[in-house]
Design a protein around this motif. Sequence first.
Motif, PDB file in Angstrom:
ATOM      1  N   ILE B 241       0.839  -1.200   0.000  1.00 36.77           N
ATOM      2  CA  ILE B 241       0.000   0.000   0.000  1.00 36.77           C
ATOM      3  C   ILE B 241       0.876   1.252   0.000  1.00 36.77           C
ATOM      4  O   ILE B 241       0.557   2.253  -0.636  1.00 36.77           O
ATOM      5  CB  ILE B 241      -0.943  -0.020   1.224  1.00 36.77           C
ATOM      6  N   GLU B 242       2.004   1.165   0.713  1.00 34.73           N
ATOM      7  CA  GLU B 242       2.920   2.313   0.777  1.00 34.73           C
ATOM      8  C   GLU B 242       3.424   2.671  -0.623  1.00 34.73           C
ATOM      9  O   GLU B 242       3.461   3.849  -1.000  1.00 34.73           O
ATOM     10  CB  GLU B 242       4.105   2.009   1.694  1.00 34.73           C
ATOM     11  N   LEU B 243       3.839   1.670  -1.376  1.00 27.43           N
ATOM     12  CA  LEU B 243       4.332   1.949  -2.723  1.00 27.43           C
ATOM     13  C   LEU B 243       3.197   2.396  -3.639  1.00 27.43           C
ATOM     14  O   LEU B 243       3.379   3.241  -4.515  1.00 27.43           O
ATOM     15  CB  LEU B 243       5.010   0.712  -3.319  1.00 27.43           C
ATOM     16  N   ASN B 244       2.033   1.813  -3.435  1.00 28.99           N
ATOM     17  CA  ASN B 244       0.893   2.097  -4.308  1.00 28.99           C
ATOM     18  C   ASN B 244       0.391   3.527  -4.134  1.00 28.99           C
ATOM     19  O   ASN B 244      -0.012   4.178  -5.096  1.00 28.99           O
ATOM     20  CB  ASN B 244      -0.228   1.087  -4.009  1.00 28.99           C
ATOM     21  N   THR B 245       0.422   4.010  -2.923  1.00 29.90           N
ATOM     22  CA  THR B 245      -0.241   5.279  -2.642  1.00 29.90           C
ATOM     23  C   THR B 245       0.716   6.430  -2.330  1.00 29.90           C
ATOM     24  O   THR B 245       0.277   7.564  -2.236  1.00 29.90           O
ATOM     25  CB  THR B 245      -1.189   5.124  -1.438  1.00 29.90           C
ATOM     26  N   SER B 246       1.986   6.119  -2.132  1.00 33.49           N
ATOM     27  CA  SER B 246       2.901   7.163  -1.663  1.00 33.49           C
ATOM     28  C   SER B 246       4.248   7.056  -2.370  1.00 33.49           C
ATOM     29  O   SER B 246       4.608   6.008  -2.907  1.00 33.49           O
ATOM     30  CB  SER B 246       3.058   7.017  -0.148  1.00 33.49           C
ATOM     31  N   THR B 247       4.967   8.162  -2.339  1.00 32.91           N
ATOM     32  CA  THR B 247       6.319   8.154  -2.916  1.00 32.91           C
ATOM     33  C   THR B 247       7.383   8.160  -1.823  1.00 32.91           C
ATOM     34  O   THR B 247       8.574   8.273  -2.114  1.00 32.91           O
ATOM     35  CB  THR B 247       6.520   9.401  -3.804  1.00 32.91           C
ATOM     36  N   PHE B 248       6.936   8.012  -0.575  1.00 26.70           N
ATOM     37  CA  PHE B 248       7.884   8.121   0.546  1.00 26.70           C
ATOM     38  C   PHE B 248       9.030   7.114   0.431  1.00 26.70           C
ATOM     39  O   PHE B 248      10.203   7.468   0.509  1.00 26.70           O
ATOM     40  CB  PHE B 248       7.131   7.924   1.872  1.00 26.70           C
ATOM     41  N   LEU B 249       8.676   5.852   0.222  1.00 24.05           N
ATOM     42  CA  LEU B 249       9.724   4.831   0.159  1.00 24.05           C
ATOM     43  C   LEU B 249      10.580   4.976  -1.095  1.00 24.05           C
ATOM     44  O   LEU B 249      11.764   4.643  -1.080  1.00 24.05           O
ATOM     45  CB  LEU B 249       9.104   3.430   0.216  1.00 24.05           C
ATOM     46  N   PHE B 250       9.979   5.490  -2.169  1.00 21.34           N
ATOM     47  CA  PHE B 250      10.785   5.731  -3.376  1.00 21.34           C
ATOM     48  C   PHE B 250      11.837   6.803  -3.099  1.00 21.34           C
ATOM     49  O   PHE B 250      12.968   6.709  -3.559  1.00 21.34           O
ATOM     50  CB  PHE B 250       9.886   6.160  -4.535  1.00 21.34           C
ATOM     51  N   ASN B 251      11.436   7.826  -2.342  1.00 24.05           N
ATOM     52  CA  ASN B 251      12.396   8.874  -1.999  1.00 24.05           C
ATOM     53  C   ASN B 251      13.464   8.362  -1.041  1.00 24.05           C
ATOM     54  O   ASN B 251      14.625   8.757  -1.103  1.00 24.05           O
ATOM     55  CB  ASN B 251      11.680  10.069  -1.369  1.00 24.05           C
ATOM     56  N   GLN B 252      13.040   7.464  -0.134  1.00 25.82           N
ATOM     57  CA  GLN B 252      13.955   6.991   0.900  1.00 25.82           C
ATOM     58  C   GLN B 252      14.883   5.887   0.392  1.00 25.82           C
ATOM     59  O   GLN B 252      16.082   5.889   0.688  1.00 25.82           O
ATOM     60  CB  GLN B 252      13.141   6.461   2.088  1.00 25.82           C
ATOM     61  N   LEU B 253      14.329   4.947  -0.353  1.00 29.63           N
ATOM     62  CA  LEU B 253      15.105   3.765  -0.747  1.00 29.63           C
ATOM     63  C   LEU B 253      15.490   3.763  -2.215  1.00 29.63           C
ATOM     64  O   LEU B 253      16.347   2.977  -2.621  1.00 29.63           O
ATOM     65  CB  LEU B 253      14.299   2.478  -0.459  1.00 29.63           C
ATOM     66  N   GLY B 254      14.841   4.566  -3.009  1.00 32.69           N
ATOM     67  CA  GLY B 254      15.058   4.485  -4.446  1.00 32.69           C
ATOM     68  C   GLY B 254      15.526   5.781  -5.047  1.00 32.69           C
ATOM     69  O   GLY B 254      16.247   6.565  -4.430  1.00 32.69           O
ATOM     70  N   ALA B 255      15.111   5.976  -6.289  1.00 33.06           N
ATOM     71  CA  ALA B 255      15.511   7.177  -7.029  1.00 33.06           C
ATOM     72  C   ALA B 255      14.390   7.535  -7.989  1.00 33.06           C
ATOM     73  O   ALA B 255      13.389   6.808  -8.109  1.00 33.06           O
ATOM     74  CB  ALA B 255      16.818   6.933  -7.770  1.00 33.06           C
ATOM     75  N   SER B 256      14.547   8.652  -8.669  1.00 27.13           N
ATOM     76  CA  SER B 256      13.500   9.116  -9.582  1.00 27.13           C
ATOM     77  C   SER B 256      14.123   9.566 -10.893  1.00 27.13           C
ATOM     78  O   SER B 256      15.353   9.534 -11.074  1.00 27.13           O
ATOM     79  CB  SER B 256      12.713  10.265  -8.942  1.00 27.13           C
ATOM     80  N   GLY B 257      13.244   9.967 -11.831  1.00 30.39           N
ATOM     81  CA  GLY B 257      13.732  10.507 -13.091  1.00 30.39           C
ATOM     82  C   GLY B 257      14.250   9.469 -14.060  1.00 30.39           C
ATOM     83  O   GLY B 257      15.031   9.788 -14.951  1.00 30.39           O
ATOM     84  N   LEU B 258      13.798   8.229 -13.894  1.00 27.52           N
ATOM     85  CA  LEU B 258      14.289   7.161 -14.772  1.00 27.52           C
ATOM     86  C   LEU B 258      13.385   7.032 -15.991  1.00 27.52           C
ATOM     87  O   LEU B 258      12.159   6.934 -15.869  1.00 27.52           O
ATOM     88  CB  LEU B 258      14.326   5.833 -14.015  1.00 27.52           C
ATOM     89  N   SER B 259      14.003   7.022 -17.144  1.00 28.89           N
ATOM     90  CA  SER B 259      13.273   6.751 -18.381  1.00 28.89           C
ATOM     91  C   SER B 259      13.416   5.272 -18.681  1.00 28.89           C
ATOM     92  O   SER B 259      14.522   4.762 -18.819  1.00 28.89           O
ATOM     93  CB  SER B 259      13.849   7.587 -19.531  1.00 28.89           C
ATOM     94  N   LEU B 260      12.288   4.592 -18.725  1.00 28.31           N
ATOM     95  CA  LEU B 260      12.317   3.134 -18.845  1.00 28.31           C
ATOM     96  C   LEU B 260      11.599   2.703 -20.113  1.00 28.31           C
ATOM     97  O   LEU B 260      10.477   3.157 -20.386  1.00 28.31           O
ATOM     98  CB  LEU B 260      11.614   2.525 -17.612  1.00 28.31           C
ATOM     99  N   SER B 261      12.233   1.861 -20.870  1.00 28.18           N
ATOM    100  CA  SER B 261      11.636   1.353 -22.095  1.00 28.18           C
ATOM    101  C   SER B 261      10.331   0.627 -21.774  1.00 28.18           C
ATOM    102  O   SER B 261      10.279  -0.216 -20.866  1.00 28.18           O
ATOM    103  CB  SER B 261      12.608   0.392 -22.787  1.00 28.18           C
ATOM    104  N   GLY B 262       9.257   0.993 -22.503  1.00 27.08           N
ATOM    105  CA  GLY B 262       7.970   0.340 -22.281  1.00 27.08           C
ATOM    106  C   GLY B 262       7.067   1.104 -21.340  1.00 27.08           C
ATOM    107  O   GLY B 262       5.932   0.681 -21.084  1.00 27.08           O
ATOM    108  N   VAL B 263       7.555   2.218 -20.776  1.00 26.45           N
ATOM    109  CA  VAL B 263       6.735   3.036 -19.879  1.00 26.45           C
ATOM    110  C   VAL B 263       6.694   4.458 -20.421  1.00 26.45           C
ATOM    111  O   VAL B 263       7.738   5.030 -20.750  1.00 26.45           O
ATOM    112  CB  VAL B 263       7.297   3.064 -18.440  1.00 26.45           C
ATOM    113  N   THR B 264       5.493   5.005 -20.505  1.00 26.40           N
ATOM    114  CA  THR B 264       5.345   6.396 -20.929  1.00 26.40           C
ATOM    115  C   THR B 264       5.696   7.310 -19.761  1.00 26.40           C
ATOM    116  O   THR B 264       5.122   7.184 -18.678  1.00 26.40           O
ATOM    117  CB  THR B 264       3.896   6.664 -21.369  1.00 26.40           C
ATOM    118  N   GLY B 265       6.641   8.210 -19.997  1.00 21.57           N
ATOM    119  CA  GLY B 265       7.048   9.142 -18.946  1.00 21.57           C
ATOM    120  C   GLY B 265       8.096   8.533 -18.026  1.00 21.57           C
ATOM    121  O   GLY B 265       8.383   7.331 -18.073  1.00 21.57           O
TER     122      GLY B 265
END
Lengths: 343, 295
Positions: B241-265
């Motif tokens: 639910i945390e990943l589904n509804t929030s970006t908190f764990l992405f900010n804490q454990l991951g990263a952003s701004g990734l362009s990924l083949s097969g995903v728009t944006g």
Amino acid sequence: MATIFKTLSSDDITSTRTLLHENVPVTGTIVSGSTYEDNNIKNYSHGMFQSVYDYPYLSSSANHLFDLSCGYASGSGMNSSTNEQNSKKINIYSQMAQVLVGYDATGSVLRFDRDGDLSGGSKLQEAYFMNLSRLIAKDELKKGTFSFQIGSNTAYASPFNTQLTIGDFGADTTFRANSPAGEYAVLYTSSATPNADSGVGLLYYQAGVAVLTASVFGSTIMDDSSTGGTAEAILTGSNIQTNADALRHRFYNLSFNNTIELNSTIYFCNANHNEFNYSSNPTYLSSSSIRVKTGDAQNAPSSYITSVGLYSADNELLATAKVSEPLKKDPSSTMTLRVRLDY
Amino acid sequence: MAFLDNSGDIIIDAVLTDTGRFRLAKGDGSFKISKFALGDDEIDYALYNTTASTATADLEIMQTPILEAFTNNASSLKSKLVSIPRNNILYMPVLKANNDKENALNTTLDMYVVAVDETTENNTDQATAPFLFGENFTNGKHLRIDQGIDSDAISPKFSIESDLEETQYIIEIDNRLGSIVSQTGPAARIAFIDDDNIASYYLTMGTDQSYVTKNASTTEAGEVISGPRGTTLNFSIQSSIELNTSTFLFNQLGASGLSLSGVTGNVRYIDTTVRIQGATTGAQIDLPVRFVKSE
């Protein structure tokens, strides 16, 4: 069927208790101030006791050795409202007495007894207290190992020209157990013949507290800044800090053995001849073929033990142990690894 | 000069793991050691010299220096020794991800990618790259692990011997990120969550029929195990639910701004590992998994 766990039966688990002893020597130059110029001595604004460290106490490397304090019973002849810190000295004595000696049938705090026989005899009405820190006393002091050397020369400037050794001589066989704080023994000087009147203090083993009667210093000059400067003079006329300083001035040497009670559970991990001969190590196989078999199914399998894991019933790893070198396990060998977990 | 005393047994000192200390501190009786396992984490069996004499073949292995014990329970005893009563086994089973049949692996990343919410799912193009769906998991790809003897030396028409057939699997996944579900059946039940938030699932053949099945295929098509086949494990990953509804764990454990083949944006992402281990044979496989969320 293949398995990776082996259940421990009640016969595979046993508990042991081991007493470890460390010798703790405390040299007087640390305590008396000549090494660290008293930067290892911590005084408090409340003035109830003084702490002694093995290094300047502002350093994180410093270890707390013991605390020094003094006091007298409210029934002591020294008790006088005009004395310096009179109530605090009585409070210290009462506090130590109620913890170490306890109460009588009426709920009154008992006084320290010279020979430990609380039913009568003379009492230690005025005393110095040395409270050893848990860091060095550990679970308890070992009986018969306490030796405290003090300077007994009368002159203040040369206290160690003559010395007195105070110890719990013979306490490994003659100690007392009528204290609420555990076992204790009477301290004697090395030259004394133990009897009801020759004790100069008490040593509480589990509490790690030495109680020293002030009279052991006799007429020695404890503090040259006070009038007279004897133990009696500074107990009444000076504060607790000055008394602690005076005691440290005559502190020549202290040594004792402490005791650590080590409770261990030993798990006998038996690997029978047909157990643990294979491995799930990813390098164990090459194209699903067991490397150590060198292509012949009739060759004996083998594995190399580097660690033992102790698990709960739900397969959670609770403790691990490592061997110092790989142990080869094959069907021609059985092995019992005794894994000890200390508490 | 006296002889060294080599009589008696070997005594080694154990240290509590973080989970052990945690359970001991709880004081609820959950700290109870009831079984043991032996491990060989440091051993590289490739050092076994198959051309040398028996006496010297394992010389390098025996000289392997051993590390001190880790107190992190997840880092210790990763490879365990296995007890099999027979000594005449030449081939042992392995676990392999079957990416031929399910095609869930993103071959560019060499990872399994989970879209954690419906927005991200809608931004994916399965024709470009495979995605597991973390919210509508029945619509996405799922993972398949095959067990068996991966050797051309034995035909897959032979049955795997019963003592080498894996009947129970343990799946470990970071419980903050996702949970194990099947595509057709109920969500898997968590056996326990350790102090590092690693959830363990036990899935057993017969009991968990939507997860563990017998692999009866004897053909090559769609199979990754070359020899006799045992069982297969199928599962999907439901995002937390945390990943589904929030970006908190992405900010804490991951990263952003990734362009990924097969995903728009662009997407936010967290990388993790899902570990699968056979509970009886000890065979294991680690699956690299990336959770992605559209920015």
